[in-house]
Design a protein around this motif. Sequence first.
Motif, short mmCIF file in Angstrom:
data_model
loop_
_atom_site.label_atom_id
_atom_site.label_comp_id
_atom_site.label_asym_id
_atom_site.label_seq_id
_atom_site.Cartn_x
_atom_site.Cartn_y
_atom_site.Cartn_z
N GLY A 119 67.92 54.08 75.88
CA GLY A 119 68.88 53.02 76.59
C GLY A 119 69.95 52.89 76.15
O GLY A 119 70.58 53.74 75.50
N ILE A 120 70.80 51.83 76.87
CA ILE A 120 72.26 51.72 76.58
C ILE A 120 72.64 51.19 75.47
O ILE A 120 71.71 50.72 74.62
CB ILE A 120 72.78 50.70 77.92
N ASN A 156 60.66 53.73 61.73
CA ASN A 156 60.00 53.34 62.98
C ASN A 156 61.03 52.68 63.62
O ASN A 156 62.05 52.00 63.62
CB ASN A 156 58.89 52.54 62.59
N ALA A 157 60.47 52.67 65.06
CA ALA A 157 61.41 51.70 66.20
C ALA A 157 61.31 50.37 65.86
O ALA A 157 60.34 49.79 65.53
CB ALA A 157 60.79 52.11 67.54
N SER A 158 62.64 49.81 65.96
CA SER A 158 62.65 48.34 65.53
C SER A 158 63.65 47.63 66.44
O SER A 158 63.23 46.52 66.80
CB SER A 158 62.93 48.39 64.01
N GLY A 159 65.00 47.72 66.11
CA GLY A 159 65.91 46.64 66.66
C GLY A 159 66.71 47.15 68.07
O GLY A 159 66.34 47.48 68.85
N TRP A 160 67.95 47.03 67.60
CA TRP A 160 69.01 47.12 68.73
C TRP A 160 69.59 48.70 68.61
O TRP A 160 69.18 49.58 68.15
CB TRP A 160 70.30 46.18 68.49
N THR A 161 70.64 48.84 69.62
CA THR A 161 70.89 50.42 69.83
C THR A 161 72.57 50.52 69.60
O THR A 161 73.46 50.25 70.47
CB THR A 161 70.70 50.69 71.37
N PRO A 162 72.69 50.97 68.32
CA PRO A 162 74.43 51.17 67.96
C PRO A 162 74.84 52.41 68.27
O PRO A 162 75.05 53.27 67.29
CB PRO A 162 74.27 50.73 66.50
N ILE A 201 72.49 65.10 75.02
CA ILE A 201 71.88 64.04 75.04
C ILE A 201 70.54 64.00 76.10
O ILE A 201 70.58 64.36 77.05
CB ILE A 201 72.73 62.73 75.55
N ILE A 202 69.51 63.45 75.37
CA ILE A 202 68.35 63.21 76.15
C ILE A 202 68.20 61.99 76.37
O ILE A 202 67.97 60.99 75.42
CB ILE A 202 67.13 63.98 75.62
N GLY A 203 67.87 61.54 77.67
CA GLY A 203 67.46 59.97 77.84
C GLY A 203 66.16 60.05 78.08
O GLY A 203 65.47 60.72 78.88
N PHE A 204 65.20 59.10 77.27
CA PHE A 204 63.77 59.42 77.45
C PHE A 204 63.40 58.12 77.96
O PHE A 204 63.31 57.14 77.48
CB PHE A 204 63.37 59.36 75.91
N ASP A 205 62.75 58.25 79.24
CA ASP A 205 62.35 57.46 80.13
C ASP A 205 63.17 56.08 80.18
O ASP A 205 63.03 54.89 79.97
CB ASP A 205 61.04 56.88 79.17
N VAL A 206 64.53 56.51 80.61
CA VAL A 206 65.49 55.40 80.68
C VAL A 206 65.73 55.01 82.06
O VAL A 206 65.26 55.45 83.50
CB VAL A 206 67.00 56.13 80.50
N ASP A 213 68.31 53.24 85.20
CA ASP A 213 69.50 54.00 85.84
C ASP A 213 70.60 53.45 85.31
O ASP A 213 71.57 54.42 85.23
CB ASP A 213 69.63 53.02 87.34
N GLU A 214 71.00 52.41 84.56
CA GLU A 214 72.08 51.90 83.98
C GLU A 214 72.09 52.80 82.74
O GLU A 214 73.26 53.56 82.35
CB GLU A 214 71.97 50.52 83.64
N ALA A 215 71.18 53.00 81.88
CA ALA A 215 71.25 53.99 80.74
C ALA A 215 71.43 55.34 81.38
O ALA A 215 72.27 56.11 80.39
CB ALA A 215 69.99 53.69 79.90
N ASP A 216 70.80 55.89 82.26
CA ASP A 216 71.11 57.15 82.77
C ASP A 216 72.45 57.39 83.04
O ASP A 216 72.98 58.61 82.58
CB ASP A 216 70.05 57.39 83.97
N ARG A 217 73.23 56.27 83.49
CA ARG A 217 74.25 56.49 83.89
C ARG A 217 75.47 56.76 82.58
O ARG A 217 76.29 57.68 82.59
CB ARG A 217 75.04 55.58 84.89
N GLN A 218 75.36 55.85 81.62
CA GLN A 218 75.97 55.74 80.41
C GLN A 218 75.63 56.91 79.70
O GLN A 218 76.74 57.54 79.14
CB GLN A 218 75.74 54.49 79.74
#
Length: 467
Positions: free
Chosen positions: A284-285, A248-254, A310-315, A317-322
Amino acid sequence: MWKKAFIMIIACMALVGCQQSEKKSVGKKEEKAAESHLQQKKAEEEKATYSLNAEEIEKEPSGNLFQKYIGEKELSDNDKYSKAAEEAVAKYMEEIKSRDTKDWDAKQWAASIIASLRTDVRNTIQPIKDLEVKYNELKLPDGRLLQDVSEDELNEEADKVNVAVLIDASGSMKADVSGGNKMALAKSSIKQFSESLPENVNVSLSVFGHKGTGSDQDKKLSCESIETVYPLKAYDQKEFAEALNKFNASGWTPLASAIQQAEKELKAASEEQTKTFMYVVSDGIETCDGDPVKAAENAKNSLTDLQIHIIGFDVDDEADRQLKEVARAGGGEYTSVKNKQELDEQVTKNWKESMGKTTWRFWLAGNINTINWASVGMANELRGLENNHITSRNRELERMNDALNKLLEDDLIDVNTKMAVSDLIYERTNVIKEHADAIKSEKHNEIFDTADSLKEKINHVTEDLDL
């Protein structure tokens, strides 16, 4: 005393002799210069030739006065061009009056006018010849142009394909969007996508950031939590569904580390001709201090045939660019979605289309209109090039007739000579027109014949689809 006088007389005689000698020398030089000038004029007149053969006309250089006074102004606006043309014709009249033309016939006059004022026909005909008939909008999912692929090849057995699906399970994926919870929606779309994969495709499922929390004290644990919950193999509905339920969704983004691990797993299981794909859903980023762009670039260099989509899901602007940069570095495409409908469309349709031969038929079926629009675009480009040639040709004829009229006005030619010269100039113009029309017609036919062949290819390949 008489000696001095004698010496002075001798000196004066010598001086006069020297002066006379210098005058004779100067006179001879002037005579030689005049003779050289006449010879040069005569040579220019002899070189003033022209052809009435289309292929030869294309090889003729532009006229000397055209080069000097018109050149790049040839296709300028009317005022700028007209001024340059007037200067060229005026200079022609000035030069022709200094020549002995009383015995010239119509051919000599035509040669003189044409060789002085003609354009370089190649400059407007060659671009028509060089217009490349390429339907660049019709690229197959593997990057090749449809027109470069045979119908037989489209119907060949699909290549082996290895697919790694990566899901971001960071804490932000707990959020809701239009249609439901982000993590639940991502799992649902990926399940549908995996169920539709053909037999030649092996798939793996990896999750990252699914342990710990978003707190600083859990960062190390979360950033190290990258797990392949379904190893790379043929799709098994029951096992894949169980794998989706393990996290399930939980922590950080590696993200960078997840790409690196997927690269290793794909490389270990892929042969040189195997097509490899990574499909990532993230919202997210990178938050674990990695460089996902560099990771994607290294993976692309490591694997012979890899695409990272890659699909950016409800991101934001910063995440969209990265994420866009990551996809570009991985040779794939990036799409941003906001809700369930958009996510389903991207995963079940566009992801599947990116795999190559297994879905070419579906991709092809939706591109008939693309062919039509591309045909119209190239036809418009061809028309623009043709208009440049017509402008050049008409202006050339206009300035040659202008010079011809001035010759008549100044009594350098009579009416009969003018008519004969005019016929020769018009004959040359018509030869150029017919030649250009044939080249344009051939290119026009190539555009639409290619379009028809592509439509026919699509119809043959997709005729058994229930669409």
